[in-house]
Every structure is written in structure tokens, then in C-alpha cells.
Design an enzyme around this catalytic site. Structure first.
Site, PDB file in Angstrom:
ATOM      1  N   GLY A   1      -1.702   7.623 -12.826  1.00  0.00           N
ATOM      2  CA  GLY A   1      -1.447   6.251 -12.398  1.00  0.00           C
ATOM      3  C   GLY A   1      -2.715   5.442 -12.274  1.00  0.00           C
TER       4      GLY A   1
ATOM      5  N   GLY B   1      -3.823  -0.803  -9.376  1.00  0.00           N
ATOM      6  CA  GLY B   1      -3.977  -0.499  -7.958  1.00  0.00           C
ATOM      7  C   GLY B   1      -5.165   0.379  -7.625  1.00  0.00           C
TER       8      GLY B   1
ATOM      9  N   GLY C   1      -5.553   3.467  -8.141  1.00  0.00           N
ATOM     10  CA  GLY C   1      -5.896   4.384  -9.221  1.00  0.00           C
ATOM     11  C   GLY C   1      -6.938   3.795 -10.142  1.00  0.00           C
TER      12      GLY C   1
ATOM     13  N   TYR D   1      12.044   8.717  -0.252  1.00  0.00           N
ATOM     14  CA  TYR D   1      10.588   8.506  -0.352  1.00  0.00           C
ATOM     15  C   TYR D   1       9.854   9.312   0.711  1.00  0.00           C
ATOM     16  CZ  TYR D   1       6.020   6.256  -0.248  1.00  0.00           C
ATOM     17  OH  TYR D   1       4.666   6.029  -0.258  1.00  0.00           O
TER      18      TYR D   1
END
Length: 253
Positions: A10, A14, A16, A164
């Protein structure tokens, strides 16, 4: 980090992307595992513009497909002889009742199972490094989580929040068990909460939680650069080099 190899999932957006940029700036070869290859190549070019000598490579990785995870691990093994740092960063939060390619609940399958398999498949490369670290990006939401062994795949009922929370708790428990099983090796494992970071991860929020999120982020304004700091710490802090299995969290002051 010259001569070191970093694999980040990822990494096209963001925290990452912020992490990939930092490690490239420090001289590491960075392998970006991303689902959206168009966005990934744009992100890689952004990093190359910021870091003129960046050694950045993009490989396809869809964590909701175990076949894609296996293919990514195979390609990594063909390109690098060792991995010094694996950052399991990608994630999905509060999505509708979707299923992975293999039939698992999407959040549990993507956030935990995909990274679980990836880590095991890259273990030979991790053990080939002089010292290696594995970082699992979890969430403070793991404290609310519960592993529902009677319905771990949410087949009987689905609540996007509980799903989640369960996936993030699984990240922390995986880190603890992984650290135990790696005792006596040069590989250490860490999990972390990056803070309530203002990224696209929140797009499936709804109702009261959405309103609370807007209010909180308007006060704290934690962007990706700040949110990436806990990952930086777990990746680079010398004092935790011989520690393993611990959970670190971002504290906003």
C-alpha cells in the site's frame, strides 16, 4: 539504509507513500506492493522527483487475492536476495459486506490474511538479511476487537466496524506470535497504531462515527507525514533492535 531492501504494501498513497519516500531518501531499495498499478507508478515517479537517486520498484499486489500475494512474493524472491524491512501497511476500513477473491470477509482477508501469507512467503528473504524487521500497521481499534471464532468470516452476520476491529486485533496477535516463533533469529516484529490519520482510509465511515471523525481530525489535523512517524520509529530506532512483539502507538501532543 544503503544496501538494504524495504518492501512496503500500500505504498502508493498516505503513510505508505511517505514511508517509501523516507526509506528511498535514506538509500534503501524500495519495493512498492500496490493494487492500483496506475496510481503506484505515479507515486513512484513522485518519489523519484523528490529523491533523484531513488531505487524504487513497483510490483502488483492485491492483498484480497491469495494468488496475487503468492505471485508478488515470487517476483520479490526473483529480484532481491534479502529483505531488511517488511512493512505490512496496506489496509481497508469499514467497507460494505464484500468478499475477497478466495471468499473471505474483505477486511479480515485483506488486513490480516493477505499480510499473514505474504510475511510467511517472504520469510526466507527476511532471514537472509543480517538483521530484519517486520512491521504490521494495526490500529488502536484492536482494543475494541474480539476474534469471533464461531463466525470469524462474518458469514452469519456482518458488522463493518466489528469486522475491522477483529482484523486489527489479528494484526497485533499475529505480531506477538510471530515474535515468539522468531526467537533466536535475527528477525524482529512490531505492530503499531499510527494515529487517526487524515487519509482515504476513512471513505466508508458513516453516521455518528463519520461526524466524530470529522470533528476530531479538524482539531488534531494528523496528516500522513505525522502519521508515518510511528512506522519510522519501529523501522529505525536502535534501542528496540533486540526487542520483538511489542505494540507502539502514536500519541498526539
Amino acid at each position: 539504509m544503503s544496501g538494504q531492501v524495504v518492501v512496503i504494501t500500500g505504498a502508493n498513497t498516505g503513510i505508505g507513500k511517505v514511508n517509501a519516500t523516507l526509506f528511498a531518501r535514506l538509500g534503501a531499495k524500495v519495493v512498492m506492493g500496490c493494487r492500483d498499478m496506475a496510481k503506484a507508478h505515479i507515486a513512484a515517479e513522485d518519489i523519484r522527483r523528490l529523491v533523484t537517486d531513488a531505487d524504487v520498484e513497483v510490483l502488483k499486489l492485491d492483498l484480497s487475492s491469495l494468488g496475487s500475494v503468492r505471485q508478488f512474493a515470487k517476483e520479490c524472491g526473483e529480484r532481491v536476495q534479502h529483505i531488511d524491512l517488511l512493512v505490512n501497511n496496506a489496509g481497508l476500513m469499514f467497507c460494505p459486506n464484500w468478499r475477497t477473491e478466495d471468499g473471505f470477509e474483505m477486511q479480515f482477508g485483506t488486513n490480516h490474511l493477505g499480510h499473514f501469507l505474504l510475511t510467511l512467503l517472504l520469510m526466507d528473504e527476511l532471514k537472509s538479511a543480517p538483521k530484519a524487521r517486520i512491521i504490521n500497521v494495526s490500529s488502536i481499534a484492536h482494543m475494541t476487537g474480539e476474534i469471533n471464532f464461531d463466525d470469524i468470516n462474518s458469514n452469519q452476520s456482518y458488522n463493518k466496524y466489528r469486522a475491522y476491529y477483529q482484523s486489527k486485533l489479528a494484526n497485533v496477535l499475529f505480531t506477538r506470535e510471530l515474535a515468539s516463533r522468531l526467537t533466536g533469529t535475527q528477525v524482529t516484529a512490531y505492530s503499531l497504531h499510527p494515529g487517526l490519520v487524515n487519509t482515504g482510509l476513512w471513505k466508508y465511515m458513516s453516521g455518528c462515527l463519520k461526524l466524530l471523525d470529522i470533528i476530531f481530525k479538524s482539531i488534531t489535523n494528523i496528516g500522513p507525514e505525522l502519521g508515518a512517524q510511528t512506522t519510522h520509529y519501529c523501522a529505525l530506532e536502535p534501542s528496540i533492535a533486540n526487542e520483538s512483539g511489542f505494540y507502539y502507538k502514536f500519541v498526539f501532543i
